[in-house]
Every structure is written in structure tokens, then in C-alpha cells.
Design a protein around this motif. Structure first.
Motif, PDB file in Angstrom:
ATOM      1  N   UNK A   1       0.841  -1.196   0.000  1.00 14.58           N
ATOM      2  CA  UNK A   1       0.000   0.000   0.000  1.00 14.58           C
ATOM      3  C   UNK A   1       0.876   1.246   0.000  1.00 14.58           C
ATOM      4  N   UNK A   2       0.589   2.164  -0.914  1.00 17.49           N
ATOM      5  CA  UNK A   2       1.344   3.411  -1.017  1.00 17.49           C
ATOM      6  C   UNK A   2       0.374   4.563  -0.796  1.00 17.49           C
ATOM      7  N   UNK A   3       0.502   5.244   0.347  1.00 18.13           N
ATOM      8  CA  UNK A   3      -0.446   6.299   0.673  1.00 18.13           C
ATOM      9  C   UNK A   3       0.190   7.449   1.425  1.00 18.13           C
ATOM     10  N   UNK A   4       0.834   8.384   0.735  1.00 16.32           N
ATOM     11  CA  UNK A   4       1.390   9.555   1.417  1.00 16.32           C
ATOM     12  C   UNK A   4       0.301  10.515   1.869  1.00 16.32           C
ATOM     13  N   UNK A   5       0.557  11.275   2.928  1.00 19.29           N
ATOM     14  CA  UNK A   5      -0.401  12.263   3.417  1.00 19.29           C
ATOM     15  C   UNK A   5      -1.715  11.619   3.783  1.00 19.29           C
TER      16      UNK A   5
ATOM     17  N   UNK B   1       4.410   8.653   3.427  1.00 17.46           N
ATOM     18  CA  UNK B   1       5.292   9.804   3.362  1.00 17.46           C
ATOM     19  C   UNK B   1       4.557  11.080   3.693  1.00 17.46           C
ATOM     20  N   UNK B   2       5.304  12.069   4.129  1.00 13.72           N
ATOM     21  CA  UNK B   2       4.720  13.372   4.424  1.00 13.72           C
ATOM     22  C   UNK B   2       5.871  14.368   4.499  1.00 13.72           C
ATOM     23  N   UNK B   3       5.626  15.534   5.093  1.00 11.60           N
ATOM     24  CA  UNK B   3       6.665  16.555   5.121  1.00 11.60           C
ATOM     25  C   UNK B   3       7.745  16.258   6.158  1.00 11.60           C
ATOM     26  N   UNK B   4       7.345  16.151   7.431  1.00 12.91           N
ATOM     27  CA  UNK B   4       8.337  15.992   8.505  1.00 12.91           C
ATOM     28  C   UNK B   4       7.930  14.875   9.460  1.00 12.91           C
ATOM     29  N   UNK B   5       8.911  14.064   9.837  1.00 13.50           N
ATOM     30  CA  UNK B   5       8.628  12.926  10.703  1.00 13.50           C
ATOM     31  C   UNK B   5       8.126  13.363  12.080  1.00 13.50           C
TER      32      UNK B   5
ATOM     33  N   UNK C   1       9.705  14.511   3.054  1.00 11.92           N
ATOM     34  CA  UNK C   1      10.153  15.403   1.984  1.00 11.92           C
ATOM     35  C   UNK C   1      10.812  16.682   2.482  1.00 11.92           C
ATOM     36  N   UNK C   2      10.664  17.024   3.771  1.00 15.76           N
ATOM     37  CA  UNK C   2      11.219  18.292   4.277  1.00 15.76           C
ATOM     38  C   UNK C   2      12.236  18.103   5.396  1.00 15.76           C
ATOM     39  N   UNK C   3      12.649  16.865   5.617  1.00 15.67           N
ATOM     40  CA  UNK C   3      13.575  16.616   6.730  1.00 15.67           C
ATOM     41  C   UNK C   3      15.037  16.757   6.340  1.00 15.67           C
ATOM     42  N   UNK C   4      15.311  16.952   5.080  1.00 18.96           N
ATOM     43  CA  UNK C   4      16.702  17.137   4.642  1.00 18.96           C
ATOM     44  C   UNK C   4      16.703  18.133   3.496  1.00 18.96           C
ATOM     45  N   UNK C   5      17.872  18.466   3.020  1.00 19.85           N
ATOM     46  CA  UNK C   5      17.972  19.446   1.952  1.00 19.85           C
ATOM     47  C   UNK C   5      17.358  18.960   0.658  1.00 19.85           C
ATOM     48  N   UNK C   6      17.369  17.643   0.441  1.00 19.09           N
ATOM     49  CA  UNK C   6      16.849  17.085  -0.795  1.00 19.09           C
ATOM     50  C   UNK C   6      15.510  16.411  -0.523  1.00 19.09           C
TER      51      UNK C   6
ATOM     52  N   UNK D   1      10.668   7.451  -4.298  1.00 23.11           N
ATOM     53  CA  UNK D   1      12.107   7.284  -4.094  1.00 23.11           C
ATOM     54  C   UNK D   1      12.388   6.119  -3.160  1.00 23.11           C
ATOM     55  N   UNK D   2      11.570   5.987  -2.111  1.00 20.12           N
ATOM     56  CA  UNK D   2      11.732   4.863  -1.192  1.00 20.12           C
ATOM     57  C   UNK D   2      11.443   3.552  -1.907  1.00 20.12           C
ATOM     58  N   UNK D   3      10.451   3.547  -2.807  1.00 23.47           N
ATOM     59  CA  UNK D   3      10.146   2.329  -3.555  1.00 23.47           C
ATOM     60  C   UNK D   3      11.354   1.871  -4.378  1.00 23.47           C
TER      61      UNK D   3
END
Length: 544
Positions: free
Chosen positions: A402-406, A433-437, A464-469, A475-477
Motif C-alpha cells: 500500500x502506497x499512501x502519502x499524506x 510519506x509526508x513533510x516531517x517525521x 520530503x522536508x527533513x533534509x535538503x533534498x 524514491x523509497x520504492x
């Protein structure tokens, strides 16, 4: 002269249709007579059921060509409308009408995309503005195509259906709470914020108590009829210079603006009304906007209140103003609970939509209604939208990915609760996935507990916002592609929920890359592999 071919009697309305036996037999005979020119029992059955909104699209052998989800190359929510229309050029009218739809099969219009197009084509649906995800763009395209109906020889004539009386004790033709046309009632119970302090998001866990007749399964969606913000309503009334107690449609103007009409992006009909009232350059601007032009570069930002500000000299009569607006459409949300673990209850996972255009704050009507304005005990008009090809595998041993960001996590929380309730032995893998853990790990405690118990076999996270990139679920997939490919080889079903335009397309691209790299396939064969998964029901999407 065409010689009719006699065929054995066949029921044109199947036993699965929601009618009593007497009604089903009567309808079969009615459609056999009324729709005879379509020329085949199969086509009669399809056209009849489309007219009643209880079938899927498909070609009609020997008769008019209908739209079909399965054979439509434009049936892709990631495609832009102009691209879809280009692909549909030269095709019959019904498929072109389908290409104008948003291709999400969300059910918000009460149909899937092909059936909505077919119902318009067969003149059984006169409303041309029901495609909520497609918005004004789709409405304009559909209205432009619908003019061909007046001169086409393809379409069947409109059919007026007068049903015989129902037998005593029989169920209603349209069960309450099963469609936007027959909403039921649910009680708003509570909300709680899922984000941590400092998050840029405002995501709510919303809970309802279901009224009589409301039943759902995991994978279904929940339709809610929202109400406009009273502050927004009162600003519009003040701009009109009208009294909130003015009687419109047997109700007060304030009530009608609150829950009957949309105050979002202004419809063409409002600009048309203003073009009759205004003079000089303002009239020409309104006329241009009504034609779909953008003379001053602000058309995309003009909601109903903004139009009143843009044309301050226009003060239409309240009744004419209301008649120029579109109906307030219900909103659909993926259900995030399982009836097996929360009987009689239903939960949603909702992001409050807030943004600023110019100096004015804008809000999402339904999301903020649920997120701040509805109060415990409120009765809401609602319905359950049955899932269209989005359900758990029938075999509980099947692995699921299952892939379900946000808020895309919503149906997968429901899937996990369901699988746990039935003690399904198949392994479960969630990509979230989301912005910050620290602030945006929705349902953190639940998921970590499932993972610790071994029920949630794998939990793959992307922030997506926890590092510079920026780092996303796709990407994890790719990072764990070898293991993901092993699961697919073991028969896993793959699910995705979330944004149709970007995320879903990127995730599908990652799947193609994984099939090519770890499956030893060419790029073309990898695309075919993913296509085969979709046709086999092993790649399912709930996108919006």
C-alpha cells in the motif's frame, strides 16, 4: 427495409438490479419496446441500465458506440484535458464526452466517467456540470460537445420511465444513503488533530455515528454535503446589498447561500448575468470571461465573492444571482475505518484546505466545515460511494503493498484494521510519506504498534522536508525495489491512494523502473507488465 430478427425472451434488467421482481419484469418489457432501435438485447440491457445509473459503460453491438473504461486510451487521470481530447478526436460522441471527464472514476457525479458520458449521450442525464474534479474545464468541454446531441443520429431518444407501484414491504429502488441522489444521515461525533505542534498541515481524524441504512466496506468513500462558511455568506449578501431574510426558493437568502449553491470558482453563467447588467468595458470583460477567455489574467482566482469585488457596479437581484450559481456539490473522502472494528462508526482523515490569494484568505468548503465548523451532535447529509475496483484481495493470504502519502493513508488504515480483524495471514507493507517525521507522522502510535506486533510486516517512510533534498514515497520504492519485486512475484496486490496528477504518475513510473531493473524487462515490457497488473486487479488506485 431491415428485417427484424426474432430472439428468445431475455430479461433486460438483471436480477442484481435494485428492483422487485414485478418491477424488473415490467422494466425489461418497457425497455425492449422503447429502445428497440438499438438492435440487440445486450445493447438494450446496457442502455437501459445506464439510464437508471446502475451499470458500467460498454460498446453497444449493432447500435450506437458507447464509452467504455476498459478500451479508452485517454482513461488516465494524469493526462491533461487537452491531451485527452486530442486522443479522442475522430471518435464517436460518447467516447469524446468521456474524454472530457476527469478520468478519476471518483463517483462524485453519481457515475463512473464512462457511464456519466453515456448517460449524457443517451439523453438520460441533463446535468452537464457534475464532474467535480474536472471543474469548469470539464463543464465547458461537455457543454460544447453536448450541442452535437441535437443533430446526431447516433443517440437514442430520451426515455421517460414510469415505474409500477412497489410491492408492499419491498425495498426502495434507490436505498437511502447509497447515492448523492438519496443521501442518508450521520451524526458528527468528534475531531482530533493528527499533526504535531509546528506542522504546516492541519490534518483531522473525523468520527461519525452512522444513521439507519448506512453501511460500508473498506475501500468505499463517504460523500458529505457541506455548508459554506457563514462569514463568507454574509460578505456576499452585503456586497449584493440584499437582506439575508430575502425569500429565495421558499427559504431565506442566507440559508440558500449556506447550503444550496457553490461559492467557489465563478461559473460562466454568473459572468453572463453580469454582462447583461453592466455597461462599457466591464460588460466586455464579463462577456469575455463567460466565453472562457482570461482578458485580465485573473480568471483562475475568481470565486463568487471575488467577482462581486471585480464588478462593484453590478448589483443583480438576489434571485437572479442565486440562479446563476452552480449547485453546492457533495465532497467524497476515502473512509479510514473498518466496520469490523468500529461497527456503526465511520472515520475520515481530512486535510483542512487554506490558502491566500492576494490579501484574501480562501478555504476548502468541506474540509474546514468538518475541521472547525461542524459540532458534535450535528446531523449531516451523507452517502456511501461504493468502491470502483478498489478492494482487498478475496484471499486473505495474499500479500498487499500500500502506497499512501499524506491523507492517502486513509483507506490503508482501513485495510489494516480489516485485515487485523479477520486475522488475515498475508503480509502487509505500507509506504507512507509526508513533510516531517516529527510533526506529520499520521497515526504514528497505531502503525508502530502494528509493526512491533509483526502484523505490519514492513513500514517504509519518506519525509520530503527533513533534509535538503526532497525524498518521496516513489524514491523509497526504488530504494527497496529488489524486495518489492519479490513481493510482486509472490502475487502481491499493489494499491495507491493520493494525488492523481503528480504522485500517482510518479509511483507508477517507479513501478515500471522496478519491473525493468529487477524483472529483467525492457522498458516497453515493463510498461506492459504494469498494465497487466491493472487488468488483473493487482494494481488498484484511489486517486483524486
Amino acid at each position: 427495409m431491415t428485417v427484424p430478427v426474432l430472439v428468445p425472451r431475455r430479461d433486460l434488467v438483471p436480477e442484481t438490479a435494485p428492483f422487485s421482481e414485478e418491477q424488473r419484469v415490467w422494466l425489461s418489457g418497457f425497455f425492449a419496446a422503447a429502445l428497440g432501435p438499438i438492435a440487440s438485447p445486450e445493447a438494450l440491457s446496457n442502455a437501459a441500465l445506464i439510464g437508471l445509473g446502475v451499470t458500467t459503460g460498454g460498446p453497444a453491438p449493432g447500435g450506437p458506440v458507447l464509452a467504455t473504461n476498459d478500451e479508452a486510451p485517454w482513461h488516465d487521470p494524469a493526462l491533461l484535458a487537452p491531451d485527452r481530447m486530442k486522443m479522442a478526436e475522430g471518435h464517436p460522441l460518447a467516447p469524446r464526452l468521456m474524454a472530457a471527464m476527469a478520468q478519476q472514476d471518483c463517483g462524485q457525479c453519481g457515475y463512473n466517467c464512462a457511464d456519466y458520458a453515456n448517460s449524457i449521450f443517451l439523453k438520460n442525464e441533463k446535468r452537464l456540470n457534475l464532474c467535480a474534479p474536472g471543474g469548469k474545464e470539464t463543464a465547458r468541454l461537455v457543454k460544447g460537445l453536448a450541442v452535437e446531441l441535437d443533430g446526431t443520429t447516433e443517440a437514442a431518444p430520451p426515455v421517460e420511465v414510469a415505474l409500477p407501484p412497489a410491492e408492499p414491504g419491498s425495498k426502495p429502488i434507490i436505498a437511502i444513503g447509497t447515492s448523492r441522489e438519496a443521501p442518508g444521515e450521520a451524526t458528527f461525533l468528534s475531531r482530533r488533530k493528527l499533526n504535531g505542534e509546528g506542522s504546516e498541515k492541519e490534518t483531522m481524524h473525523i468520527e461519525f455515528d452512522l444513521g439507519p441504512g448506512l453501511h460500508y466496506e473498506v475501500g468505499d468513500s463517504f460523500g458529505i454535503f457541506p455548508k459554506n462558511h457563514l462569514g463568507h455568506v454574509d460578505q456576499i449578501i452585503a456586497m449584493l446589498g440584499a437582506s439575508p431574510r430575502t425569500e429565495i426558493r421558499g427559504r431565506t437568502l442566507r440559508d440558500v447561500l449556506t447550503d444550496e449553491v457553490s461559492l467557489g470558482i465563478a461559473p460562466d453563467s454568473l459572468y453572463e448575468l453580469f454582462s447583461y447588467i453592466l455597461g462599457g468595458p466591464a460588460r466586455e470583460t464579463a462577456r469575455a470571461l463567460a466565453r472562457g477567455e482570461d482578458p485580465q489574467g485573473d480568471a483562475a482566482t475568481l470565486d463568487v465573492l471575488a467577482v462581486l469585488h471585480k464588478f462593484p457596479a453590478a448589483r443583480p437581484h438576489a434571485e437572479a444571482f442565486v440562479d446563476a450559481l452552480e449547485p453546492l456539490q457533495p465532497r467524497l473522502y476515502s473512509i479510514s475505518s473498518s466496520p469490523k472494528t468500529e461497527p456503526g462508526r465511520l472515520t475520515l482523515t481530512v486535510d483542512a484546505v487554506r490558502y491566500v490569494i492576494g490579501k484574501r484568505k480562501r478555504i476548502g468548503v468541506a474540509s474546514t466545515y468538518l475541521g472547525e465548523r461542524a459540532t458534535p451532535g450535528d446531523k449531516l447529509r451523507v452517502y456511501v460511494q461504493k468502491a470502483h475496483n478498489f478492494a482487498l484481495p478475496s484471499d486473505p493470504n495474499t500479500p498487499v503493498i500500500m502506497v499512501g502519502p499524506g491523507t492517502g493513508i486513509a483507506p490503508f488504515r482501513a485495510f489494516l484494521h480489516e485485515r487485523k480483524a479477520i486475522t488475515a495471514p498475508g503480509p502487509n507493507w505500507l509506504f507512507f510519506g509526508h513533510q516531517r517525521q516529527t510533526t506529520d507522522f499520521l497515526y504514528r502510535e497505531e502503525l508502530r504498534a502494528m509493526q512491533a506486533s509483526g502484523f505490519l510486516t514492513r513500514l517504509s517512510l519518506a519525509w520530503s522536508r527533513d533534509s535538503g533534498q526532497k525524498f518521496y514515497v516513489q524514491d523509497r520504492m526504488r530504494e527497496v525495489g529488489a524486495t518489492l519485486w519479490q513481493w510482486l512475484e509472490q502475487g502481491a496486490h499493489f494499491y495507491i491512494c493520493g494525488d492523481a496528477k503528480r504522485m500517482a504518475k510518479d509511483v507508477e513510473g517507479a513501478m515500471i523502473d522496478i519491473a525493468a531493473q529487477y524483472g529483467g524487462r525492457s522498458r516497453e515490457d515493463a510498461v506492459d507488465f504494469v498494465s497487466h497488473l491493472k487488468k488483473a486487479g493487482r494494481y488498484q488506485a484511489d486517486v483524486y
